[in-house]
Scaffold this motif. Structure first.
Motif, PDB file in Angstrom:
ATOM      1  N   GLN A 173       0.848  -1.184   0.000  1.00 14.99           N
ATOM      2  CA  GLN A 173       0.000   0.000   0.000  1.00 14.99           C
ATOM      3  C   GLN A 173       0.890   1.243   0.000  1.00 14.99           C
ATOM      4  N   GLU A 254      -7.537   3.011  -0.582  1.00 12.03           N
ATOM      5  CA  GLU A 254      -7.102   1.641  -0.287  1.00 12.03           C
ATOM      6  C   GLU A 254      -6.106   1.640   0.859  1.00 12.03           C
ATOM      7  N   ILE A 258      -6.374  -0.255   4.479  1.00 12.17           N
ATOM      8  CA  ILE A 258      -5.377  -1.229   4.942  1.00 12.17           C
ATOM      9  C   ILE A 258      -4.845  -0.849   6.319  1.00 12.17           C
ATOM     10  N   ARG A 266      -3.585  -6.493   4.364  1.00 15.07           N
ATOM     11  CA  ARG A 266      -2.359  -6.000   3.710  1.00 15.07           C
ATOM     12  C   ARG A 266      -1.667  -7.119   2.940  1.00 15.07           C
ATOM     13  N   TYR A 269      -3.407  -7.725  -0.235  1.00 16.14           N
ATOM     14  CA  TYR A 269      -3.158  -6.612  -1.160  1.00 16.14           C
ATOM     15  C   TYR A 269      -1.797  -6.772  -1.840  1.00 16.14           C
ATOM     16  N   SER A 272      -1.998  -9.711  -4.283  1.00 15.87           N
ATOM     17  CA  SER A 272      -2.808  -9.359  -5.444  1.00 15.87           C
ATOM     18  C   SER A 272      -2.039  -8.442  -6.399  1.00 15.87           C
ATOM     19  N   ASN A 273      -1.359  -7.431  -5.843  1.00 13.21           N
ATOM     20  CA  ASN A 273      -0.590  -6.513  -6.675  1.00 13.21           C
ATOM     21  C   ASN A 273       0.536  -7.247  -7.396  1.00 13.21           C
TER      22      ASN A 273
END
Length: 411
Positions: A173, A254, A258, A266, A269, A272-273
């Protein structure tokens, strides 16, 4: 006929029982397998030096071999380390020669874009990062708006990456303080807009509020900033057709979510990224390799990140599916700022040398353990040894380490 059938069944059962008994009696008991000791660990230990960017010694050879044979190479670090940043700079030519095409960092996607901008002219990287870090510095926390790029040696390795063709990704993030420079960038993007002066004036108020909140650092600080009437008025100055502004505002929201959520959010995330970047990149770069510099908890192939499977597990699974290799490295602290620190158990950290890098081949130890050459379940440091040996392939221990020289103007 019936007697022949019964006799055949009886013989079959007897043979099965005999073979089962033989296999059971041949099995080792725990007392038959020696406990891991320092002599066994020593077989997996080697050393190397980082001499002005050249890695030399038996440990360096092992490190280079892992880099050249891996699709993913994860450097699981402790942050704010001068030695790790210098090592990273030294690894860049090796990574480049070995076909690595992406460098992945523990920063947000928008922050990664900012790092690309700051290093666009490689020779100006340190100066531009210094100016950035000085502008977006929070004195109370002695931190800038881009984490893990605060030091002179950080700027040096970013410059080294900028001199290659590797792309830079951010998979975390956006950092807490990133709202300061992202807001400035939003304003700059409207420099030719008829409402530019109004947007700039509103942002000046928002920024002052944000800086004051960061100095106090209350709980849910981003929520306090984003729900402030001035910020809400600022948001309204960017319509839905402004794709850049909408992307920035989306990422900031976002980030707020988080920071307010359990660690699992987190981790999801980050994973996924990484996966979305990886899958898109692989479509045009099938033979690419990936370097990931991230905190050690994130780099483990087992459940180490506060009880969750993190990106180190993702790369391990991809490697298994694609019949390639992921090398997961942990770098604990041993001697830092003149103090002896034991981030891993004594059985491993005791091999540390203050004048050189230590490499422990955890993959070799894991293979030997799986072959019952030794066991660790009766070892007094079982828990830490099990997490480390099963979580990583290599353990690197820096020589005597220290904080980096800050790359910012001194106040």
């Amino acid at each position: 006929m019936k007697s022949i059938f019964i006799k055949t069944v009886f013989v079959s059962i007897t043979v099965f029982a005999t073979s089962l008994f033989s296999s059971l009696t041949a099995q080792q008991s725990i007392s038959d397998v020696p406990v891991l000791d320092s002599l066994e660990i020593a077989k997996a230990v080697s050393y190397f030096n980082n001499n002005d960017g050249l890695l030399e010694g038996p440990g360096a050879d092992i490190l280079k071999r892992h880099i050249s044979s891996s699709k993913f190479f994860l450097l699981g670090e402790n942050h704010d380390s001068d030695e790790i940043s210098k090592l990273t700079e030294s690894l860049v030519p090796i990574l480049d020669e070995s076909g690595y095409k992406a460098a992945v960092f523990e920063v947000g996607p928008l922050t990664a874009e900012k790092l690309k901008q700051l290093s666009q002219i490689p020779d100006s990287t340190q100066a531009r990062l210094k100016e950035f870090n000085s502008t977006y510095y929070i004195p109370t926390f002695e931190m800038s708006a881009i984490p893990f790029f605060n030091g002179v040696s950080d700027a040096a390795f970013l410059k080294a990456f900028a001199e290659t063709n590797m792309v830079i990704w951010g998979i975390d993030q956006e950092f807490l303080f990133s709202v300061l420079f992202l807001g400035d960038d939003l304003v700059a993007s409207k420099s030719k807009d008829p409402n530019y002066e109004q947007i700039k004036a509103i942002w000046t108020k928002v920024k002052a509020t944000a800086e004051a909140e960061f100095e106090k650092m209350p709980n849910n600080v981003l929520a306090k900033i984003f729900t402030h009437p001035d910020f809400q008025e600022f948001e309204k100055m960017f319509d839905s057709n402004d794709l850049y502004a909408q992307e920035v505002l989306k990422r900031l929201n976002e980030t707020k979510h988080i920071y307010e959520s359990p660690h699992e959010i987190r981790v999801d995330y980050i994973n996924s990224n990484f996966l979305s970047n990886y899958q898109a990149f692989e479509e045009e770069n099938e033979d690419a390799r990936y370097f990931i510099k991230i905190g050690s908890f994130h780099a483990a192939m087992n459940m180490r990140s506060r009880g969750y499977y993190d990106v180190g597990s993702i790369t391990q699974k991809i490697a298994e599916i694609e019949n390639t290799k992921s090398t997961n490295v942990i770098i604990p602290r041993a001697t830092y700022e003149g103090e002896d620190i034991r981030d891993v158990g004594a059985a491993l950290i005791n091999f540390h040398k203050k004048d050189r890098w230590t490499l422990i081949d955890l993959e070799k130890l894991r293979n030997d353990m799986n072959s019952n050459k030794f066991q660790i379940i009766t070892h007094p440091e079982y828990r830490e040894l099990n997490r480390t040996i099963r979580g990583f392939d290599l353990l690197l221990i820096p020589p005597a380490d220290k904080k980096q020289v800050p790359n910012r103007k001194q106040i």
